[in-house]
Structure formats: C-alpha cells, structure tokens
Design a protein around this motif. Structure first.
Motif, PDB file in Angstrom:
ATOM      1  N   GLN A  39     113.515  70.879  62.658  1.00 52.67           N
ATOM      2  CA  GLN A  39     113.609  70.220  63.961  1.00 52.67           C
ATOM      3  C   GLN A  39     112.246  70.094  64.622  1.00 52.67           C
ATOM      4  N   SER A  42     110.354  67.356  62.835  1.00 49.24           N
ATOM      5  CA  SER A  42     110.952  66.058  63.129  1.00 49.24           C
ATOM      6  C   SER A  42     110.624  65.605  64.554  1.00 49.24           C
ATOM      7  N   LYS A  43     110.771  66.515  65.527  1.00 45.66           N
ATOM      8  CA  LYS A  43     110.498  66.147  66.918  1.00 45.66           C
ATOM      9  C   LYS A  43     109.021  65.853  67.144  1.00 45.66           C
ATOM     10  N   SER A  44     108.164  66.630  66.523  1.00 41.81           N
ATOM     11  CA  SER A  44     106.731  66.376  66.701  1.00 41.81           C
ATOM     12  C   SER A  44     106.343  65.041  66.065  1.00 41.81           C
ATOM     13  N   ASN A  45     106.989  64.680  64.963  1.00 39.29           N
ATOM     14  CA  ASN A  45     106.757  63.359  64.361  1.00 39.29           C
ATOM     15  C   ASN A  45     107.205  62.253  65.314  1.00 39.29           C
ATOM     16  N   SER A  46     108.405  62.403  65.870  1.00 38.39           N
ATOM     17  CA  SER A  46     108.924  61.381  66.784  1.00 38.39           C
ATOM     18  C   SER A  46     108.007  61.200  67.984  1.00 38.39           C
ATOM     19  N   ALA A  78     102.510  67.316  67.922  1.00 39.47           N
ATOM     20  CA  ALA A  78     102.498  65.852  67.901  1.00 39.47           C
ATOM     21  C   ALA A  78     101.081  65.320  68.068  1.00 39.47           C
ATOM     22  N   LEU A 150     110.905  60.306  73.688  1.00 41.64           N
ATOM     23  CA  LEU A 150     111.321  60.708  72.335  1.00 41.64           C
ATOM     24  C   LEU A 150     112.475  59.877  71.775  1.00 41.64           C
ATOM     25  N   ASP A 155     111.206  59.519  63.181  1.00 45.35           N
ATOM     26  CA  ASP A 155     110.662  60.843  62.893  1.00 45.35           C
ATOM     27  C   ASP A 155     109.906  60.902  61.575  1.00 45.35           C
ATOM     28  N   LYS A 156     109.440  59.779  61.095  1.00 43.35           N
ATOM     29  CA  LYS A 156     108.623  59.775  59.876  1.00 43.35           C
ATOM     30  C   LYS A 156     107.237  60.333  60.192  1.00 43.35           C
ATOM     31  N   GLU A 157     106.578  60.828  59.150  1.00 43.10           N
ATOM     32  CA  GLU A 157     105.235  61.368  59.337  1.00 43.10           C
ATOM     33  C   GLU A 157     104.285  60.258  59.793  1.00 43.10           C
TER      34      GLU A 157
END
Length: 518
Positions: A39, A42-46, A78, A150, A155-157
C-alpha cells in the motif's frame, strides 16, 4: 555498480513483503492506523504521478509542514520517486519563520495538515514561489485536498531518472549567524547511511522500530529510511506522550527505539508503580542523541529497560551519525560520545588545520559517505563547513588514547532544549526589534526537564523600564515557543572582549558559578 535510491528501497521492500506492515501510526486519541509495504509503495506511486501531472518536476522543491502521520511517509517517498527534494519544516515555527524557509528553499508546493492550516493561511501571502497548496485533512479554502489529488492517479512506478547523487531533501538547520541554513542531503547519503546504521543497531526485517520524534528532524526521518531499508516496521505517534509511548512499546512489542534524553526523562518521571504496569522486555536496542545522558539517567534507563543495549551517538544533519558509544562502554566511558562510526574518519584539528595530540581539545572534523553536500544557496557557509573533504559542526572535542571522543563544548552558543537545537542568534535578531532594548545576549541555562532553557540578558535603553513579563509577552507570536526566553535578567552592561564581541562564556559562568562541560 548499483546503489539504490530511496524510491528503490520501498519498491523492492513492497515486492519482498507486500502484506507486511511498513508503518504503524498512533493518533493522539490512541487510535492505531497502519499501512502495508504494498500500500505504501502504491500510494507513493499514485501521489508521485499526480504531482507530475500538476507540473511538479525533478529538482522542484516541495515543503512538508506537517505533524507525524502515515501521509507524511507517503509524501516523502512520492517526492523521492520523482526527484523533487522534500523540505521538511519545523511545525513549531511561527508564520514569519515559516515564510523565510519556504522562500529561501524556492518551494513550489507545500503539504500541510489541519493543525497547521491557520499558520499557512497567515503566511501564504508572503510565499514567493508556491503554486500548489495541498491540505491533508477534510477541506481547506484555496487548497487541494490530499485525497482528491490521489484519487485518479495511476499507481504505476513513475518514469523519472533518479540518480543516487541527486538531492533527496533539504534539511533546515539553524546556525550562529541567525538564519536557518538548508543542508542538501543526497539519496546516496541516506540509503548508504541506513545500511550502516542498521548493521550497528542490529536492525533487520523482524525489527519494530519505535521513533516518536517529529519527522522534520533528521534522525526520525533517518529512522524511517532505516526501517524500509531493512524491511522492518516503523512505529510512530503524532506527538510524543510519555505514558502513551510506554503503551505503544507494550502493545507493539517494540524491539528498537530512538529517543532524545528529554523523552527518556519524561518516561522515567512516571511513577514506578505505573511504569511497572507496562511490559518493555521486548526492547533490545535503545538509541539516544541530541544531548548528553547523565550517568544517573543511564543507570535508570538500563534498570527499567533491562533487556536493552543502550547506544549514544554524536551527529548532526550535516554530519549524519558520526560516532557511537556502544552498550559495553556506557558506564566505562563517562561523558563520552564513543568511537567513530564505521567508514567514518574523525580528526581533531586546531584553528590552522593541524591535528592536535590525543587528549587535547580541538575542532571535530568528520568525513563519511553519509554527510551532506553543502548548504543550499550559501556557498560561504559551505566553504566554512569543509576542510579537505572533512566536515565540521564547529564542536570542540578531544580524543582519548583508545580513540574515544568527548564533546567538551557545543557548537558556539547553541542551546539544547528537549533534544532540539535552539540558536540564540535567531532570538537575539528578533528581540533587538523591541523598542526598549539597547543591548542583549541570549544563553542557555540548565533546566531539569528539558536539559536547557533560554535566558535573555538585557540592557535597556536609557530611561526605559521593563518587567520580565513584559519582555516575555513581547516575544509571543514573534518566535516559536521553544525560542521564547523562560527568564530575563536586566544588567547595566554585557561583558565584551577588546574587539567588542560579547563574552557569552563569561555570562554562562556567572549564572552557573562554574563552566558548562557538555
């Protein structure tokens, strides 16, 4: 050669331990929240992709003006993933102080939370380059909501080329010249440093690292990077509360913790019969820094945390962890900060740059791969901080025959209040605007709870009168609470040397009756 950036640390940890708790957070009401490695990644990617879509690009600076939270860790990662250096800001600053750092750092965006939104509202008109205000809370006028930002981002890199020598964050640390300086810290410094510290403190994927200090501080932020580097679990709280900290240690079965001496003192101030109600037997490693631990305090810590080994280190935002006093040396070496850390070279030099003999006092210089790169937009201060690749915080030290280091005098005039650095020059700069004050000096004097407190020694203008309360009241709103003098003395003149410089050491000796040895 592959050297991971901080964004790589969370990406690989999420792949290895997707469902493991990465961060556990305790709210002020005692409510527990957590986020898994999957998570968190994923959240930091988003958020990274959302910021990119908003126009935040590599090398843009973004301020974090928030109390501890899970969101803080998401935002920091992020920014690391898109190469936008974070600017962690002390949440105790008043609007004028906040404006200086936001403008000096050239911040293009600011994240802030519900506790600090009023300060941002008061200061935002003076922000010179901020284009985006992102509020971590329900709603805030003229600001974007964190969850709103957000919501639609993939949420991709992120596809941003981040190099390990790129700037990760700018840590503002005050100096004796009166204005905070921004220490430029690279991905390399923190990712390599995390590995070294994890080896020293035996941190691995089984560790539960409790770090209750504010994340704008260098060490709690490093604790977070250490935890994700080891694939451990970081445990934090919004604000430090001594009994709340014990409750967390008990409930979470904490294995490792970093606290400043003031926090340990507060825990030890809890009545013994109450403390005994909490199980702290899980704690294996304790780390302390920011101020000396008295021998009596050490003995009490070791008696209460019976299974823990205690480490004390000397360091700074610029130096990182420079020395470490190991558990086996805690009682044997009094008022000592230990041996140089692994891959750290320490020299004690005189004013001409020559090494002094063992046992003699000089200026401590350090060279290690985790040190800072220089001060942002301040080449003169950067030049003054380095000598032949070695970096100094201008602390006076000596080295004994076994190579152990002792700090015998702190960075010039600095006050250590509750583990935080308070610099007299900043307070003096503000107090000089008081229309009744002709001359003044600010010094630190002992405080049982916080280590030191601020004292102002004031010379009033001719024919002026003022009370202690009047001077202290004048400071309210003009400086953060920790900087406001707790006591004020009025004198006819201040001691000065032949060149006119105020002799603060003489002042301290007058008030203490003896020299401070720290």
């Amino acid at each position: 050669m592959y050297i991971p950036c901080v964004g790589d640390l969370i990406r690989t940890a999420a792949h290895a331990y997707p469902q493991k708790e990465a961060v556990v957070f305790y709210h002020e009401n005692g409510q527990r929240s957590s986020i898994t490695y999957q998570q968190l990644n994923s959240k930091s990617n988003s958020l990274a992709n959302a910021l990119t879509n908003m126009g935040i690009k590599k090398n843009d600076h973004v301020a974090l003006y928030m109390l501890n939270s899970i969101e803080y860790t998401v935002i920091f990662l992020a920014l690391a993933k898109i190469g936008a250096p974070a600017v962690p800001v002390d949440f105790s600053l008043v609007p004028d102080e906040l404006s200086y750092i936001i403008n000096h750092s050239d911040s293009k965006a600011i994240f802030f939370d519900d506790v600090l939104k009023d300060k941002v509202s008061m200061a935002r008109k003076s922000f010179e380059q901020v284009k985006h205000y992102i509020y971590v809370g329900d709603t805030c006028e003229n600001s974007l909501g964190y969850e709103e930002v957000l919501s639609d981002a993939p949420d991709k890199e992120p596809e941003v080329d981040i190099r390990y020598l790129d700037c990760l964050y700018i840590g503002y640390t005050s100096g004796t010249t009166g204005r905070p300086k921004g220490a430029v810290i690279s991905h390399y410094a923190r990712s390599i440093g995390a590995g070294i510290k994890n080896a020293q403190y035996m941190v691995d994927e089984t560790a539960k690292w409790f770090s209750p200090g504010p994340m704008y501080h260098a060490k709690p932020l490093v604790n977070f990077v250490q935890a994700i580097a080891a694939r451990a679990t970081l445990i934090s709280m919004k604000r430090f509360n001594h009994e709340g900290a014990l409750r967390i240690i008990n409930n979470e079965k904490v294995t490792h913790s970093f606290m400043v001496p003031a926090m340990f003192n507060m825990i030890l101030s809890i009545p013994q019969e109450v403390r005994k109600g909490y199980d702290v037997s899980s704690v294996k490693v304790l780390v302390s820094a920011a101020a000396p631990l008295l021998t009596e305090t050490k003995l009490k810590i070791l008696d209460f945390f019976k299974n823990a080994g205690l480490h004390e280190f000397y360091g700074a935002t610029e130096l990182a962890l420079c020395t470490n006093l190991r558990p086996e040396d805690q009682i044997r070496k009094v008022r000592c900060v230990g041996l140089p850390s692994p891959i750290d070279e320490v020299k004690i030099l005189d004013d001409d740059g020559n090494e002094v003999p063992r046992g003699e006092v000089g200026i401590l210089y350090s060279k290690n791969p985790t040190q800072f790169d220089g001060y942002y937009k301040n080449p003169k201060a950067t030049e003054d901080a380095f000598r032949d690749g070695f970096n100094t915080a201008q602390d006076m030290a000596r080295m004994d025959e076994e190579g152990y280091i002792y700090i015998v005098d702190r960075k010039k005039d600095m006050i250590l209040h509750g583990g935080e650095n308070v610099y007299p020059a900043e307070i003096e700069e503000s107090l000089k605007n008081n229309p009744k004050i002709f001359d003044l000096a600010v010094i630190g004097v002992p405080n049982e709870k916080y280590g030191e407190e601020v004292k102002a020694v004031v010379v009033l203008k001719e024919n002026e009168t003022a009370s202690v309360e009047e001077i202290i009241d004048w400071c309210q709103g003009r400086m953060s609470r920790k900087k406001i003098p707790r006591s004020v003395d009025f004198v006819d003149e201040l001691p000065r040397n032949p060149s006119g410089k105020i002799l603060k050491r003489v002042l301290r000796d007058q008030y203490l009756g003896k020299k401070l040895i720290n």
